[in-house]
Design a protein around this motif. Structure first.
Motif, PDB file in Angstrom:
ATOM      1  N   MET A 235       1.067  -1.226  -0.139  1.00  4.66           N
ATOM      2  CA  MET A 235       0.105  -0.011  -0.016  1.00  4.66           C
ATOM      3  C   MET A 235       0.905   1.264   0.086  1.00  4.66           C
ATOM      4  N   TRP A 236       1.018   2.036  -1.223  1.00 12.92           N
ATOM      5  CA  TRP A 236       1.684   3.156  -1.307  1.00 12.92           C
ATOM      6  C   TRP A 236       1.084   4.370  -0.644  1.00 12.92           C
ATOM      7  N   HIS A 237       1.748   5.244  -0.171  1.00 13.35           N
ATOM      8  CA  HIS A 237       1.179   6.492   0.586  1.00 13.35           C
ATOM      9  C   HIS A 237       1.874   7.715   0.068  1.00 13.35           C
ATOM     10  N   LEU A 238       1.374   8.644  -0.868  1.00 15.63           N
ATOM     11  CA  LEU A 238       1.931   9.751  -1.345  1.00 15.63           C
ATOM     12  C   LEU A 238       1.247  11.023  -0.462  1.00 15.63           C
ATOM     13  N   TRP A 239       2.171  12.041  -0.227  1.00 12.10           N
ATOM     14  CA  TRP A 239       1.566  13.032   0.597  1.00 12.10           C
ATOM     15  C   TRP A 239       1.570  14.112  -0.719  1.00 12.10           C
ATOM     16  N   ASN A 240       0.589  14.437  -1.214  1.00 11.83           N
ATOM     17  CA  ASN A 240       0.357  15.451  -2.473  1.00 11.83           C
ATOM     18  C   ASN A 240       0.452  16.746  -2.154  1.00 11.83           C
ATOM     19  N   LYS A 241       0.589  17.281  -1.061  1.00 11.60           N
ATOM     20  CA  LYS A 241       0.578  18.666  -0.796  1.00 11.60           C
ATOM     21  C   LYS A 241      -0.589  19.604  -1.514  1.00 11.60           C
ATOM     22  N   GLY A 242      -1.604  18.909  -1.639  1.00 19.43           N
ATOM     23  CA  GLY A 242      -2.634  19.563  -2.219  1.00 19.43           C
ATOM     24  C   GLY A 242      -2.986  19.428  -3.732  1.00 19.43           C
ATOM     25  N   GLU A 243      -1.955  18.760  -4.271  1.00 18.40           N
ATOM     26  CA  GLU A 243      -2.070  18.470  -5.785  1.00 18.40           C
ATOM     27  C   GLU A 243      -2.785  17.246  -6.074  1.00 18.40           C
ATOM     28  N   ALA A 244      -3.742  17.161  -7.339  1.00 13.81           N
ATOM     29  CA  ALA A 244      -4.269  15.927  -7.575  1.00 13.81           C
ATOM     30  C   ALA A 244      -3.381  15.116  -8.573  1.00 13.81           C
ATOM     31  N   ILE A 245      -3.776  13.745  -8.383  1.00 15.76           N
ATOM     32  CA  ILE A 245      -3.039  12.778  -9.124  1.00 15.76           C
ATOM     33  C   ILE A 245      -3.784  11.979 -10.365  1.00 15.76           C
ATOM     34  N   GLY A 246      -3.482  11.903 -11.449  1.00 10.36           N
ATOM     35  CA  GLY A 246      -4.224  11.235 -12.510  1.00 10.36           C
ATOM     36  C   GLY A 246      -3.757   9.837 -12.602  1.00 10.36           C
ATOM     37  N   ASN A 247      -2.505   9.476 -12.741  1.00 14.24           N
ATOM     38  CA  ASN A 247      -1.924   8.332 -12.809  1.00 14.24           C
ATOM     39  C   ASN A 247      -0.865   7.872 -12.040  1.00 14.24           C
ATOM     40  N   PHE A 248      -0.724   6.744 -11.591  1.00 15.62           N
ATOM     41  CA  PHE A 248       0.386   6.397 -10.958  1.00 15.62           C
ATOM     42  C   PHE A 248       1.210   5.161 -11.543  1.00 15.62           C
ATOM     43  N   GLN A 249       2.597   5.353 -11.447  1.00 18.93           N
ATOM     44  CA  GLN A 249       3.462   4.183 -11.936  1.00 18.93           C
ATOM     45  C   GLN A 249       4.555   3.875 -11.105  1.00 18.93           C
ATOM     46  N   VAL A 250       5.316   2.780 -11.221  1.00 17.91           N
ATOM     47  CA  VAL A 250       6.363   2.471 -10.442  1.00 17.91           C
ATOM     48  C   VAL A 250       7.253   1.680 -11.309  1.00 17.91           C
ATOM     49  N   LYS A 251       8.672   2.051 -11.668  1.00 20.05           N
ATOM     50  CA  LYS A 251       9.630   1.561 -12.457  1.00 20.05           C
ATOM     51  C   LYS A 251      10.884   1.182 -11.284  1.00 20.05           C
ATOM     52  N   ALA A 252      11.607   0.461 -11.915  1.00 20.97           N
ATOM     53  CA  ALA A 252      12.915  -0.008 -11.100  1.00 20.97           C
ATOM     54  C   ALA A 252      13.975  -0.251 -11.888  1.00 20.97           C
ATOM     55  N   VAL A 253      15.169  -0.014 -11.186  1.00 18.54           N
ATOM     56  CA  VAL A 253      16.379  -0.252 -11.778  1.00 18.54           C
ATOM     57  C   VAL A 253      17.218  -1.024 -10.555  1.00 18.54           C
ATOM     58  N   LYS A 254      18.067  -1.970 -11.347  1.00 14.65           N
ATOM     59  CA  LYS A 254      18.895  -2.766 -10.360  1.00 14.65           C
ATOM     60  C   LYS A 254      20.231  -2.057 -10.194  1.00 14.65           C
TER      61      LYS A 254
END
Length: 311
Positions: A235-254
């Motif tokens: 479960m991710w938690h994002l503190w958005n500081k009053g701004e809205a989010i349309g989509n969310f992605q997670v990428k990764a590098v080793k």
């Protein structure tokens, strides 16, 4: 509970506004960047970096007498030496068209601020769409870091585009070329050295009754172990500081690699809580053991990064 049921929660109402804009690069930060850059913009610093890079490549036997670096062992052929030479300005036919002033502590893995200073009259840019891409010449990775935006006004306090500001993050360090386009056509480019960030495992911090791994009051997820090749709920938690989010992605590098993995993506987000915190359920899986950097994006813009160990 099935994974599909877990992801279909009441908060699945898509928001329309773009997130995390403007406030990340204020006038105060712009001034600080300019001041620090003037103090630290030493030719010896960049010359030393170039010598170090060249020395490493020579030791590896990658340079050739034709001015190219043989990257066939990496599967991408030849790279010109010029593409790896740090250059903060762009000159065409003897006329300097562009200077860039990046954050003096420029590093990968988090959003950093840039000031692009254009010298041509404002009429050159007015009504056109300006975009910036970043390319890592050695790996061939190419990213749209600043989506096209129409230029309607000159820089505040200037007659032209002397202070075009933006902020974005890069997934890993090294030499990067930034290409500036106007209406989809190449206009100028600069080459910067981006430091590799720390690979220390990100800390855990308390929030409500949970332990979150990440950065306090910024972003994190309820801590759970990563086992190579195994999907796990986070479960991710994002503190958005009053701004809205349309989509969310997670990428990764080793650690030690440049391949970017797509880990998770969703367009189904609910409203932030009264504390302006988004809670985003996800399923994530990392393919191999080792140390990994998770790169969360909101509406295509990197927010920061979290380092985890995969068993």
């Amino acid at each position: 509970m099935k994974d599909s049921e877990y992801l279909k929660q009441p908060w699945e109402n898509k928001l329309r506004e773009r997130p995390f804009r403007n406030s990340h690069f204020t006038e105060a930060i712009q001034s600080k960047v300019m001041q620090r850059t003037k103090l630290q913009k030493s030719k010896l610093r960049y010359a030393g970096a170039a010598v170090t890079i060249a020395g490493c490549l020579l030791a590896a036997g990658l340079y050739t007498s034709w001015g190219y670096i043989n990257m066939e062992s990496f599967g991408i052929g030849l790279v010109k030496q010029e593409e790896l030479r740090v250059r903060h300005s762009y000159v065409r036919e003897g006329v300097e068209l562009l200077n860039v002033y990046p954050d003096p502590y420029l590093e990968a893995g988090r959003r950093m601020g840039y000031i692009f200073s254009f010298t041509e009259p404002f009429a050159t840019f007015k009504g056109k769409r300006l975009a910036i891409t970043a390319e890592h010449p050695i790996s061939g990775t190419k990213l749209l870091v600043s989506p096209a935006q129409e230029i309607t006004d000159a820089s505040s306090g200037y007659g032209g585009l002397e202070r075009f500001t933006t902020s974005f993050g890069l997934p890993f360090g090294g030499i990067w070329r930034y290409d500036i386009e106007l209406d989809g056509k190449a206009y100028a480019d600069v080459v910067l050295s981006v430091s590799e960030p720390s690979w220390q495992i990100s800390p855990v911090f308390p929030y409500e009754i949970y332990s979150l791994r990440g950065k306090k009051d910024e972003l994190g997820f309820i801590d759970a172990p990563f086992i190579a090749g195994r999907s796990q709920k986070y479960m991710w938690h994002l503190w958005n500081k009053g701004e809205a989010i349309g989509n969310f992605q997670v990428k990764a590098v080793k650690q030690g690699e440049t391949k970017i993995y797509d880990i998770f993506s969703t367009n189904s987000l609910g409203e932030a809580s009264s504390e302006r915190v988004y809670r985003i359920p996800s399923l994530m899986k990392l393919p191999e053991p080792g140390v990994w950097r998770l790169l969360p994006y909101a509406d295509g813009q990197m927010l920061d990064s979290i380092v985890v160990e995969v068993k």
